[in-house]
Design an enzyme around this catalytic site. Structure first.
Site, PDB file in Angstrom:
ATOM      1  N   ARG A 123       0.810  -1.223   0.000  1.00 20.05           N
ATOM      2  CA  ARG A 123       0.000   0.000   0.000  1.00 20.05           C
ATOM      3  C   ARG A 123       0.841   1.271   0.000  1.00 20.05           C
ATOM      4  NH1 ARG A 123      -3.435  -2.553   3.436  1.00 20.05           N
ATOM      5  NH2 ARG A 123      -1.938  -4.218   3.137  1.00 20.05           N
ATOM      6  N   THR A 124       1.941   1.300   0.764  1.00 20.66           N
ATOM      7  CA  THR A 124       2.688   2.554   0.840  1.00 20.66           C
ATOM      8  C   THR A 124       3.290   2.901  -0.520  1.00 20.66           C
ATOM      9  OG1 THR A 124       3.186   2.090   3.150  1.00 20.66           O
ATOM     10  CG2 THR A 124       4.475   3.807   2.086  1.00 20.66           C
ATOM     11  N   ARG A 140      12.005   3.505   1.669  1.00 24.34           N
ATOM     12  CA  ARG A 140      11.738   2.557   2.755  1.00 24.34           C
ATOM     13  C   ARG A 140      12.967   1.675   2.923  1.00 24.34           C
ATOM     14  NH1 ARG A 140       6.448  -0.962   3.879  1.00 24.34           N
ATOM     15  NH2 ARG A 140       5.877   1.123   4.620  1.00 24.34           N
ATOM     16  N   LYS A 196      23.871  -7.401  -6.990  1.00 24.19           N
ATOM     17  CA  LYS A 196      25.255  -7.536  -7.459  1.00 24.19           C
ATOM     18  C   LYS A 196      26.207  -6.851  -6.498  1.00 24.19           C
ATOM     19  CE  LYS A 196      23.616  -7.016 -12.239  1.00 24.19           C
ATOM     20  NZ  LYS A 196      23.621  -6.034 -13.334  1.00 24.19           N
ATOM     21  N   HIS A 233       7.393   6.266  10.470  1.00 24.71           N
ATOM     22  CA  HIS A 233       6.617   6.131   9.235  1.00 24.71           C
ATOM     23  C   HIS A 233       5.691   7.349   9.208  1.00 24.71           C
ATOM     24  CE1 HIS A 233       4.611   4.643   5.847  1.00 24.71           C
ATOM     25  NE2 HIS A 233       4.152   3.486   6.280  1.00 24.71           N
TER      26      HIS A 233
END
Lengths: 180, 316
Positions: free
Chosen positions: B54-55, B104, B82, B132
């Protein structure tokens, strides 16, 4: 705000403003024979009170016909948002779908025309009007876009740096003093 | 405002201002053409080092409704595999021209660190257990608009139930709710409360049954198994018995009380009741409001003309 003293001149008094609103209401009725398709939309925030007064005047003149009244906030449609901070005014409120309606857009002062351009773009997001007409209390000239008003309270020749203030108490122009 | 890293950097006026802008965005979202040109020419990159539904999608649709261009980066399918570092990743994306990064990361403080490596704005979309901020803003928006109190939570009692310790949502919510005037009570087993809870300005309670009948808002948190060491709770059965929202408990809620959850829900663990059976549930409204509030945040940061377009060359 400039620190230079700006003497302010009264161009229209409160009475003149009321008369201009009544005259524009008559012109709107005359131009739009089918009033049921008309919607009056004031531009936030300078045009909203004029839009309200126009609605009242139309109701008075016609003996009871209420045309829908809306308000449009154009701050998110401006073309100069990268040049200056955007201040949000009150939100947009459009009471009806504008598709096939005749919209009378109302603002206090018509200057460069950029605000009107933004408003036309905003209106289109609420439907496709049959026509949009423009009513302003003051046309002060210096257009930068091909936009012209359909109803004008007063044409006032101004210098680009002048400031024009419009209220129910009158119309005032202040100029930079000569001693700058 | 250049960045949004934490709710702590926002004044109450800032918070109220963003919620007011969100009202404009809600109006835009209610139209048939839910799009305005406000951020045309701006680029917003979402950089997610942790899973999210959702975010990430909420920020993306927020950016798109404001006409910004969007780029999406998810660590699982990138050159991080990598061995590319966070710094190199950010500098590489910056060199493509990014005005704002939505970040995030599993490490607390990662968004703050990123601000040193780019001129772009950084918006924290969740960092570890820390913060948040947009979740707290959308929760405050949902509660104030549900109660019609506009910008104040004065006198409201809000119970936050569950895994407080590992929750950035709880830390952000508690800060915003208390500063808007709410009384917050935390309901959790002692092992799921942080050690410094005494300094948070909230009360605690060991059982959901003590608060369920009296609160204005019941805020259920997700059990975050991915962040837990083993042994913090004796067993899920016991947790559910003491802390879950069950139909019996839901029946005791006040008629005006709201039920909220930041998602994703663990059905059968903290949510034993189906939220669609709860008239007070605002769980989907939170998601809807999330888009408006994130539009308001993006617009506040990028739309004011305050942010210079990123001109950082590779050889700067």
């Amino acid at each position: 705000m400039s620190i230079v003293d700006k003497p302010s001149t009264e161009i229209l008094g409160a009475e003149d403003v009321s008369r201009a609103i009544t005259r524009i209401a008559h012109e709107i009725i005359e131009r739009n024979t089918d009033l049921s398709s008309v919607v009056i939309v004031g531009m936030q925030t300078g045009g909203t009170w004029i839009a309200e007064r126009l609605c009242e005047a139309i109701e008075r003149i016609t003996g009871g016909t209420r045309v829908p009244l809306g308000a449009v906030d154009i701050s998110m449609y401006r073309d100069d948002y990268s040049l200056r901070p955007i201040v949000l005014s009150a939100p947009t409120e459009i009471p009806v779908d504008l598709t096939e309606r005749r919209v009378v857009l109302v603002d206090d002062v018509l200057f460069t025309g950029r605000t009107v351009r933004a408003a036309l773009e905003a209106l289109n997001d609420y439907g496709r009007p049959r026509a949009v007409q423009l009513a302003v209390m003051v046309d002060r000239g210096h257009r930068e876009l091909p936009i012209r008003p359909d109803y004008v309270g007063k044409n006032i020749p101004t210098h680009p740096t002048d400031e024009v203030a419009v209220g129910s108490n009158g119309v005032f122009v202040s100029s930079e003093s000569e001693a700058v | 405002m250049k960045h949004l890293l934490s709710t702590h950097s926002l004044s109450v006026d800032d918070i109220v201002g963003i919620l007011d802008v969100a009202d404009h965005m809600t109006e835009i979202n209610s139209r048939s053409v839910a799009k305005v040109p406000a951020l045309r020419g701006k680029t917003v990159a979402s950089v997610f080092f942790e899973d999210s539904t959702r975010t990430r999608l909420s920020f993306e649709s927020a950016a798109k409704r404001l006409s910004a261009d969007t780029m999406t980066f998810s660590a699982s399918s990138s050159s991080v595999n990598k061995g590319e570092s966070l710094r190199d990743t950010i500098e590489t994306l910056s060199a493509m021209g990014v005005d704002a990064f939505v970040v995030r990361h599993k490490s607390s403080g990662a968004p703050q660190a990123i601000t040193q490596w780019t001129n772009a704005s950084i918006i924290n979309a969740g960092d570890g257990w820390h913060q948040h901020p947009t979740q707290a803003l959308l929760d405050a928006y949902t509660i104030t608009r549900s109660f019609g109190t506009k910008d104040s939570l004065k006198g409201r009692s809000i119970a936050i139930v569950g895994d407080i310790k590992h929750s950035r949502v709880a830390r952000s919510d508690i800060d915003v709710f208390t500063r808007l005037g709410a009384q917050v009570v935390l309901v959790a087993p002692p092992t799921l409360l942080p050690h410094d809870i005494a300094t948070w300005g909230v009360t605690t309670c060991g059982s959901i049954d003590e608060v369920v009948g009296s609160v204005d808002v019941l805020y259920m948190l997700r059990m975050q198994f991915e962040r837990m060491d083993s042994g913090v709770i004796p067993g899920l059965g016991e947790y559910t018995a003491r802390f879950a929202l069950t139909p019996t408990r839901a029946a005791k809620l006040s008629p005006h009380a709201l039920v909220m959850h930041p998602g994703p829900m663990n059905r059968g663990i903290e949510m034993v009741v189906d939220p669609s059976d709860l008239p007070g549930s605002r769980i989907l409204q939170q998601v809807t409001n999330g888009v408006s509030v994130r539009m308001a945040v993006l617009f506040t940061i990028l739309g004011s003309g305050a942010t210079a377009t990123l001109q950082q060359g590779v050889d700067a």
